[in-house]
Write a protein that holds these residues in place. Structure first.
Motif, mmCIF file in Angstrom:
data_model
loop_
_atom_site.group_PDB
_atom_site.id
_atom_site.type_symbol
_atom_site.label_atom_id
_atom_site.label_comp_id
_atom_site.label_asym_id
_atom_site.label_seq_id
_atom_site.Cartn_x
_atom_site.Cartn_y
_atom_site.Cartn_z
ATOM 1 N N GLN A 178 0.831 -1.212 0.000
ATOM 2 C CA GLN A 178 0.000 0.000 0.000
ATOM 3 C C GLN A 178 0.861 1.256 0.000
ATOM 4 O O GLN A 178 0.583 2.218 -0.726
ATOM 5 C CB GLN A 178 -0.934 -0.017 1.213
ATOM 6 C CG GLN A 178 -1.930 1.122 1.240
ATOM 7 C CD GLN A 178 -3.022 0.878 2.251
ATOM 8 O OE1 GLN A 178 -3.797 -0.063 2.102
ATOM 9 N NE2 GLN A 178 -3.078 1.710 3.280
ATOM 10 N N VAL A 237 3.990 5.647 -5.675
ATOM 11 C CA VAL A 237 3.894 5.695 -7.139
ATOM 12 C C VAL A 237 2.783 6.652 -7.557
ATOM 13 O O VAL A 237 2.967 7.481 -8.456
ATOM 14 C CB VAL A 237 3.649 4.275 -7.713
ATOM 15 C CG1 VAL A 237 3.284 4.341 -9.187
ATOM 16 C CG2 VAL A 237 4.876 3.412 -7.504
ATOM 17 N N ASP A 238 1.623 6.552 -6.909
ATOM 18 C CA ASP A 238 0.489 7.424 -7.243
ATOM 19 C C ASP A 238 0.844 8.898 -7.081
ATOM 20 O O ASP A 238 0.389 9.740 -7.859
ATOM 21 C CB ASP A 238 -0.726 7.108 -6.368
ATOM 22 C CG ASP A 238 -1.380 5.789 -6.744
ATOM 23 O OD1 ASP A 238 -1.097 5.261 -7.841
ATOM 24 O OD2 ASP A 238 -2.172 5.274 -5.919
ATOM 25 N N GLU A 239 1.652 9.204 -6.065
ATOM 26 C CA GLU A 239 2.024 10.593 -5.786
ATOM 27 C C GLU A 239 3.309 11.006 -6.493
ATOM 28 O O GLU A 239 3.735 12.154 -6.378
ATOM 29 C CB GLU A 239 2.156 10.794 -4.271
ATOM 30 C CG GLU A 239 0.833 10.608 -3.547
ATOM 31 C CD GLU A 239 0.950 10.791 -2.044
ATOM 32 O OE1 GLU A 239 1.946 11.382 -1.574
ATOM 33 O OE2 GLU A 239 0.034 10.337 -1.337
ATOM 34 N N GLY A 240 3.943 10.080 -7.183
ATOM 35 C CA GLY A 240 5.181 10.392 -7.886
ATOM 36 C C GLY A 240 6.321 10.735 -6.949
ATOM 37 O O GLY A 240 7.132 11.611 -7.227
ATOM 38 N N LYS A 258 3.963 1.515 -1.130
ATOM 39 C CA LYS A 258 4.614 1.607 -2.441
ATOM 40 C C LYS A 258 3.644 2.175 -3.487
ATOM 41 O O LYS A 258 4.015 3.024 -4.289
ATOM 42 C CB LYS A 258 5.124 0.237 -2.899
ATOM 43 C CG LYS A 258 6.278 -0.300 -2.098
ATOM 44 C CD LYS A 258 7.540 0.472 -2.311
ATOM 45 C CE LYS A 258 8.209 0.049 -3.580
ATOM 46 N NZ LYS A 258 9.521 0.664 -3.763
ATOM 47 N N PHE A 259 2.397 1.701 -3.465
ATOM 48 C CA PHE A 259 1.403 2.224 -4.406
ATOM 49 C C PHE A 259 1.136 3.705 -4.167
ATOM 50 O O PHE A 259 0.987 4.481 -5.115
ATOM 51 C CB PHE A 259 0.095 1.434 -4.330
ATOM 52 C CG PHE A 259 0.123 0.118 -5.056
ATOM 53 C CD1 PHE A 259 0.749 -0.013 -6.289
ATOM 54 C CD2 PHE A 259 -0.475 -1.003 -4.511
ATOM 55 C CE1 PHE A 259 0.776 -1.221 -6.967
ATOM 56 C CE2 PHE A 259 -0.455 -2.223 -5.183
ATOM 57 C CZ PHE A 259 0.170 -2.334 -6.410
ATOM 58 N N MET A 260 1.077 4.104 -2.895
ATOM 59 C CA MET A 260 0.881 5.528 -2.582
ATOM 60 C C MET A 260 2.028 6.357 -3.140
ATOM 61 O O MET A 260 1.809 7.431 -3.712
ATOM 62 C CB MET A 260 0.763 5.734 -1.065
ATOM 63 C CG MET A 260 -0.540 5.268 -0.469
ATOM 64 S SD MET A 260 -0.564 5.392 1.340
ATOM 65 C CE MET A 260 -0.534 7.158 1.556
#
Length: 87
Positions: A54, A60-63, A56-58
């Motif tokens: 979760q 990536v989503d936020e760059g 890591k995905f955050m």
């Protein structure tokens, strides 16, 4: 023929006591502003695979980097506990 120089113990000890680049690093805050050189320490924690995924995905989503999210979380905790946000 070159003359072999004997190692000097005092020089070797002095070199061992010099801070290395990994200990002193230029700290960059999540907002991108660089601060004066500070000593950096590493914190290692274990989290569930789901929490890691979760985060890591955050990131990536936020760059951004996971490290930046963790610094933000740490500063939020400091503020919550009445301490200055210094991470």
């Amino acid at each position: 023929m070159t003359k072999k120089v004997k190692p000097n113990l005092a020089v070797a000890v002095a070199k061992m006591q010099e801070p290395t680049a990994s200990v002193l690093a230029s700290k960059v805050h999540p907002n991108g502003a660089a601060s004066p050189r500070v000593e950096i320490k590493q914190i290692l924690i274990r989290v569930s695979a789901e929490a890691h995924k979760q985060l890591k995905f955050m990131a990536v989503d936020e760059g951004t980097e996971l490290r930046t999210l963790m610094i933000e979380a740490m500063n939020d905790l400091f503020i919550k506990r009445g301490k200055p946000p210094i991470a």
